[in-house]
Design a protein around this motif. Structure first.
Motif, PDB file in Angstrom:
ATOM      1  N   ALA A 154      17.976  81.310 -17.021  1.00 22.16           N
ATOM      2  CA  ALA A 154      18.130  80.067 -16.257  1.00 22.16           C
ATOM      3  C   ALA A 154      19.419  79.349 -16.621  1.00 22.16           C
ATOM      4  CB  ALA A 154      16.926  79.156 -16.500  1.00 22.16           C
ATOM      5  N   THR A 155      19.805  79.422 -17.896  1.00 16.63           N
ATOM      6  CA  THR A 155      21.031  78.740 -18.339  1.00 16.63           C
ATOM      7  C   THR A 155      22.280  79.585 -18.134  1.00 16.63           C
ATOM      8  OG1 THR A 155      20.687  79.562 -20.584  1.00 16.63           O
ATOM      9  CG2 THR A 155      19.792  77.382 -20.048  1.00 16.63           C
ATOM     10  N   GLU A 156      22.101  80.860 -17.815  1.00 16.80           N
ATOM     11  CA  GLU A 156      23.223  81.777 -17.593  1.00 16.80           C
ATOM     12  C   GLU A 156      22.979  82.527 -16.292  1.00 16.80           C
ATOM     13  OE1 GLU A 156      25.947  82.170 -19.570  1.00 16.80           O
ATOM     14  OE2 GLU A 156      25.252  80.608 -20.930  1.00 16.80           O
ATOM     15  N   PRO A 157      23.080  81.833 -15.129  1.00 17.93           N
ATOM     16  CA  PRO A 157      22.724  82.472 -13.852  1.00 17.93           C
ATOM     17  C   PRO A 157      23.672  83.609 -13.493  1.00 17.93           C
ATOM     18  CG  PRO A 157      23.772  80.340 -13.478  1.00 17.93           C
ATOM     19  CD  PRO A 157      23.528  80.443 -14.964  1.00 17.93           C
ATOM     20  N   LEU A 158      23.128  84.562 -12.746  1.00 12.25           N
ATOM     21  CA  LEU A 158      23.893  85.726 -12.322  1.00 12.25           C
ATOM     22  C   LEU A 158      24.970  85.332 -11.326  1.00 12.25           C
ATOM     23  CD1 LEU A 158      24.061  88.883 -12.356  1.00 12.25           C
ATOM     24  CD2 LEU A 158      22.554  88.830 -10.361  1.00 12.25           C
ATOM     25  N   VAL A 159      26.167  85.830 -11.538  1.00 14.20           N
ATOM     26  CA  VAL A 159      27.280  85.616 -10.619  1.00 14.20           C
ATOM     27  C   VAL A 159      27.802  86.987 -10.198  1.00 14.20           C
ATOM     28  CG1 VAL A 159      29.591  84.656 -10.316  1.00 14.20           C
ATOM     29  CG2 VAL A 159      27.913  83.421 -11.711  1.00 14.20           C
ATOM     30  N   VAL A 160      27.800  87.250  -8.904  1.00 16.18           N
ATOM     31  CA  VAL A 160      28.301  88.530  -8.410  1.00 16.18           C
ATOM     32  C   VAL A 160      29.491  88.273  -7.481  1.00 16.18           C
ATOM     33  CG1 VAL A 160      26.077  89.677  -8.604  1.00 16.18           C
ATOM     34  CG2 VAL A 160      26.684  88.575  -6.470  1.00 16.18           C
ATOM     35  N   PRO A 161      30.486  89.135  -7.512  1.00 16.88           N
ATOM     36  CA  PRO A 161      31.663  88.951  -6.656  1.00 16.88           C
ATOM     37  C   PRO A 161      31.352  89.243  -5.193  1.00 16.88           C
ATOM     38  CG  PRO A 161      31.839  90.999  -7.895  1.00 16.88           C
ATOM     39  CD  PRO A 161      30.616  90.294  -8.408  1.00 16.88           C
ATOM     40  N   ASP A 162      32.258  88.834  -4.329  1.00 16.34           N
ATOM     41  CA  ASP A 162      32.122  89.141  -2.903  1.00 16.34           C
ATOM     42  C   ASP A 162      32.039  90.651  -2.700  1.00 16.34           C
ATOM     43  OD1 ASP A 162      32.306  86.458  -2.351  1.00 16.34           O
ATOM     44  OD2 ASP A 162      34.439  86.505  -1.853  1.00 16.34           O
ATOM     45  N   GLY A 163      31.251  91.041  -1.723  1.00 19.93           N
ATOM     46  CA  GLY A 163      31.109  92.455  -1.421  1.00 19.93           C
ATOM     47  C   GLY A 163      29.914  93.106  -2.082  1.00 19.93           C
ATOM     48  N   GLN A 189      -0.299  80.649 -29.223  1.00 22.66           N
ATOM     49  CA  GLN A 189       0.933  80.165 -28.600  1.00 22.66           C
ATOM     50  C   GLN A 189       1.703  79.352 -29.619  1.00 22.66           C
ATOM     51  OE1 GLN A 189      -0.266  77.989 -25.022  1.00 22.66           O
ATOM     52  NE2 GLN A 189       0.641  79.609 -23.772  1.00 22.66           N
ATOM     53  N   ILE A 190       2.997  79.196 -29.354  1.00 22.96           N
ATOM     54  CA  ILE A 190       3.820  78.392 -30.245  1.00 22.96           C
ATOM     55  C   ILE A 190       4.845  77.639 -29.421  1.00 22.96           C
ATOM     56  CG2 ILE A 190       5.533  80.205 -30.682  1.00 22.96           C
ATOM     57  CD1 ILE A 190       5.611  79.250 -33.586  1.00 22.96           C
ATOM     58  N   ASP A 191       5.079  76.390 -29.792  1.00 26.57           N
ATOM     59  CA  ASP A 191       6.138  75.602 -29.165  1.00 26.57           C
ATOM     60  C   ASP A 191       7.448  75.964 -29.857  1.00 26.57           C
ATOM     61  OD1 ASP A 191       7.979  73.477 -28.466  1.00 26.57           O
ATOM     62  OD2 ASP A 191       6.236  72.417 -27.679  1.00 26.57           O
ATOM     63  N   LEU A 192       8.484  76.237 -29.080  1.00 24.80           N
ATOM     64  CA  LEU A 192       9.758  76.645 -29.662  1.00 24.80           C
ATOM     65  C   LEU A 192      10.311  75.587 -30.609  1.00 24.80           C
ATOM     66  CD1 LEU A 192      11.581  79.119 -29.549  1.00 24.80           C
ATOM     67  CD2 LEU A 192      12.907  78.004 -27.755  1.00 24.80           C
ATOM     68  N   ASP A 193      10.000  74.316 -30.354  1.00 29.90           N
ATOM     69  CA  ASP A 193      10.479  73.257 -31.233  1.00 29.90           C
ATOM     70  C   ASP A 193       9.984  73.440 -32.667  1.00 29.90           C
ATOM     71  OD1 ASP A 193      11.857  71.983 -29.221  1.00 29.90           O
ATOM     72  OD2 ASP A 193      10.183  70.689 -28.656  1.00 29.90           O
ATOM     73  N   GLU A 194       8.832  74.077 -32.823  1.00 32.35           N
ATOM     74  CA  GLU A 194       8.250  74.243 -34.152  1.00 32.35           C
ATOM     75  C   GLU A 194       9.047  75.203 -35.030  1.00 32.35           C
ATOM     76  OE1 GLU A 194       3.890  74.744 -34.203  1.00 32.35           O
ATOM     77  OE2 GLU A 194       4.007  74.575 -32.008  1.00 32.35           O
ATOM     78  N   THR A 216      19.453  77.282 -25.533  1.00 36.02           N
ATOM     79  CA  THR A 216      18.046  76.887 -25.578  1.00 36.02           C
ATOM     80  C   THR A 216      17.739  76.097 -26.847  1.00 36.02           C
ATOM     81  OG1 THR A 216      17.414  78.815 -24.269  1.00 36.02           O
ATOM     82  CG2 THR A 216      15.675  77.767 -25.565  1.00 36.02           C
ATOM     83  N   LEU A 217      18.256  76.541 -27.986  1.00 40.22           N
ATOM     84  CA  LEU A 217      17.992  75.834 -29.234  1.00 40.22           C
ATOM     85  C   LEU A 217      18.743  74.512 -29.292  1.00 40.22           C
ATOM     86  CD1 LEU A 217      18.062  78.853 -31.719  1.00 40.22           C
ATOM     87  CD2 LEU A 217      16.064  77.688 -30.773  1.00 40.22           C
ATOM     88  N   ARG A 218      19.977  74.511 -28.828  1.00 43.89           N
ATOM     89  CA  ARG A 218      20.755  73.266 -28.847  1.00 43.89           C
ATOM     90  C   ARG A 218      20.183  72.221 -27.911  1.00 43.89           C
ATOM     91  NH1 ARG A 218      26.499  76.563 -29.001  1.00 43.89           N
ATOM     92  NH2 ARG A 218      26.631  76.704 -31.295  1.00 43.89           N
ATOM     93  N   SER A 219      19.563  72.685 -26.803  1.00 50.59           N
ATOM     94  CA  SER A 219      18.942  71.726 -25.885  1.00 50.59           C
ATOM     95  C   SER A 219      17.758  71.015 -26.531  1.00 50.59           C
ATOM     96  CB  SER A 219      18.475  72.452 -24.611  1.00 50.59           C
ATOM     97  OG  SER A 219      17.384  73.314 -24.881  1.00 50.59           O
ATOM     98  N   ARG A 220      17.271  71.555 -27.645  1.00 51.78           N
ATOM     99  CA  ARG A 220      16.198  70.923 -28.401  1.00 51.78           C
ATOM    100  C   ARG A 220      16.727  70.127 -29.582  1.00 51.78           C
ATOM    101  NH1 ARG A 220      14.051  74.779 -25.462  1.00 51.78           N
ATOM    102  NH2 ARG A 220      11.791  74.851 -25.090  1.00 51.78           N
TER     103      ARG A 220
END
Length: 301
Positions: A154-163, A189-194, A216-220
């Motif tokens: 989600a934080t690194e979306p796919l980018v494809v060139p024309d064609g 289950q575990i919360d990533l913040d933990e 992902t970690l820095r966003s926390r």
């Protein structure tokens, strides 16, 4: 122009423009650098213009080179369309299809896909090449491979060139891998913040998976403590088992966990998306349509 321009030399010039060097272009087209240089020199004689100029240890396209590459893109696209049209007219799935894939899809999905392709289309030979998206997407664009399985987050979306055309196949959920003696190893289950502030085993720097983990970690609000960077999931899991840190492990192609490792689902769920990419002009080829059909109907292992 002084003579007819050779199509394969145009393809080589296009590869140089895409790859940024003669050596890398030669490697992608499976020729030696010296042979590539000779062919480019012949192309300059054919056109009567200088197409490449020295730029430090590498080369750059001249203005004439850029102009010819623009034409080469259109010419190669027309050749692709002509091939697709003829194969569609013939109506048979045959020949060779080069498929590139990142490692976990090559292990967890493509063996089943290739077995199904062989059963349905015995005249088609599927060749697998393991490549990360940074390599495989340009390889599809320049015609070195026909289809690529790639991933994004989600934080690194796919980018494809024309064609290029692309479609999403499925989401690959990831879990936290913990040493068996970790206090949270028995959790459902575990919360990533933990666990965000603990020692992490990550993919190599520069990979999209590494960039995703950092983001992902820095966003926390945690500056990641990356203890080790390794590419293979099996090596990551071995390090987890040895108590060297914790990791994020996708489910695709995971296989048997080593002794001493427990995986715990993350709350909220984290996943990456797997896509298939092909050249737009090749979409009518029966072989391309066949592999897309199998890919979209084969559950990930």
């Amino acid at each position: 122009m002084r003579a007819r321009v050779n199509l394969e030399r145009l393809r080589l010039l296009h590869a140089v423009a895409t790859e940024g060097s003669v050596a890398r272009a030669a490697a992608t087209l499976v020729v030696t650098p010296s042979a590539a240089s000779q062919q480019l020199a012949k192309l300059e004689k054919e056109t009567g213009q200088r197409l490449l100029a020295r730029d430090g240890r590498g080369v750059r396209l001249t203005d004439a080179g850029h102009r010819l590459v623009d034409h080469a893109k259109r010419i190669l696209a027309l050749v692709e369309e002509a091939r697709a049209d003829l194969e569609e007219h013939r109506g048979r799935v045959y020949g060779t299809l080069a498929v590139a894939s990142f490692a976990t899809a090559a292990r967890g999905l493509l063996p089943e896909v290739m077995a199904r392709m062989a059963a349905r289309h015995p005249e088609l030979c599927v060749e697998l090449r393991e490549q990360d998206p940074g390599e495989s997407i340009p390889a599809v664009a320049r015609g070195a491979v026909d289809v690529a399985l790639v991933q994004d987050w989600a934080t690194e979306p796919l980018v494809v060139p024309d064609g290029l055309a692309t479609t999403a196949l499925f989401d690959d959920q990831v879990d936290v891998a913990l040493p068996a003696e970790h206090p949270s190893a028995g959790r459902e289950q575990i919360d990533l913040d933990e666990v965000a502030g603990q020692r992490w085993i990550s993919w190599p720097s520069g990979s999209i998976c590494h960039a995703w983990l950092l983001h992902t970690l820095r966003s926390r609000g945690v500056e990641p403590l990356i203890a080790h960077t390794v590419a293979e999931h099996s090596t990551q899991l071995a390090l987890v088992a040895a108590g060297q840190g914790i990791g994020i492990i996708p489910r695709l192609g995971r296989g048997r966990l080593p002794d001493g490792v427990r995986v715990v689902p993350v709350r909220p769920a984290l996943s990456r998306r797997v896509h298939v990419v092909w050249r737009t002009g090749a979409g009518r080829r029966p072989a391309i349509r066949a592999v897309l059909d199998v890919l979209t109907t084969t559950p990930p292992g």
